[in-house]
Design an enzyme around this catalytic site. Structure first.
Site, PDB file in Angstrom:
ATOM      1  N   ASP A 131       0.056   5.082 -16.204  1.00 35.86           N
ATOM      2  CA  ASP A 131      -1.379   4.202 -15.950  1.00 35.86           C
ATOM      3  C   ASP A 131      -2.295   5.174 -16.488  1.00 35.86           C
ATOM      4  OD1 ASP A 131      -1.279   6.146 -13.762  1.00 35.86           O
ATOM      5  OD2 ASP A 131      -1.267   4.762 -12.341  1.00 35.86           O
ATOM      6  N   ASN A 138      -2.024   2.949  -0.003  1.00 35.73           N
ATOM      7  CA  ASN A 138      -1.926   1.518   0.324  1.00 35.73           C
ATOM      8  C   ASN A 138      -0.712   1.174  -0.334  1.00 35.73           C
ATOM      9  OD1 ASN A 138      -2.360   1.801  -2.621  1.00 35.73           O
ATOM     10  ND2 ASN A 138      -4.324   0.592  -2.637  1.00 35.73           N
ATOM     11  N   HIS A 146       0.520   1.393  -3.319  1.00 33.19           N
ATOM     12  CA  HIS A 146       0.713   1.271  -4.761  1.00 33.19           C
ATOM     13  C   HIS A 146       1.437   2.089  -5.630  1.00 33.19           C
ATOM     14  CE1 HIS A 146      -3.137   3.934  -6.158  1.00 33.19           C
ATOM     15  NE2 HIS A 146      -1.980   4.672  -6.178  1.00 33.19           N
ATOM     16  N   GLU A 150      -1.289  -2.835  -7.435  1.00 26.94           N
ATOM     17  CA  GLU A 150      -1.938  -2.762  -6.003  1.00 26.94           C
ATOM     18  C   GLU A 150      -1.653  -3.782  -5.386  1.00 26.94           C
ATOM     19  OE1 GLU A 150      -3.455  -0.069  -5.825  1.00 26.94           O
ATOM     20  OE2 GLU A 150      -5.440   0.055  -7.080  1.00 26.94           O
TER      21      GLU A 150
END
Ligand code: GLP
Length: 270
Positions: free
Chosen positions: A83, A154, A156, A161
């Site tokens: 990413d 979270n 990810h 996401e």
């Protein structure tokens, strides 16, 4: 290779629990070296998917040390990073381009044209074509031999996401431009100074290309990751916890965690 203090199995995936993060990182680096050497021996090259964040830094340090000792070459290695913030200049020290140069690429013999990171200078109108081309390059290279992953608090993976999406659709998510989740922005503020300064979008490898890797190594350390590790490996599989989607390819997935990140896992099954 450091040995795990125990190995758990949840939903078909192996979870290797190490006494501490440095031991896990040694084992992860050794696994990467094995993949490099067997790829180079068997098909003349190795193709790695690489992650950023704080978690893999000791792994890169170990790989660099082995290269400096003359024990490891990246001459036949191709890498694809997961990413990159969007938009951002590769010269920006907060970019993952700059991170990879600092941690690995600047210290080893990898060919610059084989060390791929998303180009976050492409105009937005071309971003979709750029990421689609990135997926095609990976396929043309014969796919990823190994994908290294960290995990966000979270859940990810890369910058895939949490979102409300049927699992079947989430499993097919391609590489794309995404909005960062509030938890991701809060965590990224350590690199950007303050949350309002965090670049709110990113290019990410999709769930589908991640799951296509021959093997997947997921790293998580510290108590702040314990709850999300447990939700990811014990299930249920849901797009609200993107790392739980790894349960769809369980035999290809190895988790390497420290005791702190394993504390909510129980004794496992199998
Ligand atoms: C970052 C990256 C992820 C990484 C994750 C965890 O934002 N986009 O690829 O795995 O968040 O980061 P850390 O290792 O610093 O906890």
């Amino acid at each position: 290779m450091p040995t795990p203090v125990r190995v758990l199995e949840w939903n078909g995936a192996s979870i290797w629990v190490f006494a501490d993060a440095p031991s896990a990182c040694c084992a992860a680096a050794d696994r990467i070296v094995q993949v490099i050497q067997s790829g180079v021996n068997n098909r003349g090259k190795a193709v790695l998917g690489l992650a950023t964040g704080a978690t893999p830094i000791p792994i890169y340090e170990r790989l660099v040390a082995q290269h400096r000792a003359g024990e490891l070459s990246f001459a036949d290695v191709t890498t694809y990073n997961l990413d990159e913030y969007y938009p951002i200049s590769p010269a920006d020290p907060r970019s993952y381009h700059a991170y990879m140069h600092r941690q690995l690429f600047g210290h080893v013999d990898i060919a610059p044209n084989r060390a791929h990171v998303f180009d976050s200078t492409v105009p937005e109108a071309f971003a979709a074509e750029h990421v689609a081309q990135y997926d095609r390059w990976i396929a043309a290279d014969g796919g990823l031999d190994l994908q290294v992953l960290g995990i966000g608090r979270n859940g990810h993976i890369g910058f895939n996401e949490p979102e409300e999406l049927p699992v079947e659709e989430a499993l097919r998510l391609p590489s794309r431009l995404v909005d960062l989740h509030p938890v991701t922005r809060a965590d990224a503020s350590r690199d950007f100074g303050a949350e309002p300064q965090v670049i709110p979008r990113a290019l990410t490898l999709g769930v589908a290309p991640i799951l296509s890797a021959c093997s997947i190594l997921v790293l998580a350390f510290g108590t702040q990751k314990a709850e999300i590790v447990a939700r990811s490996v014990r299930g249920p599989m849901t797009a609200l916890v993107p790392a739980s989607l790894l349960q769809s390819v369980p035999r290809r997935v190895t988790w390497m965690v420290d005791e702190a990140a394993a504390q909510a896992l129980g004794t496992g099954r199998g």
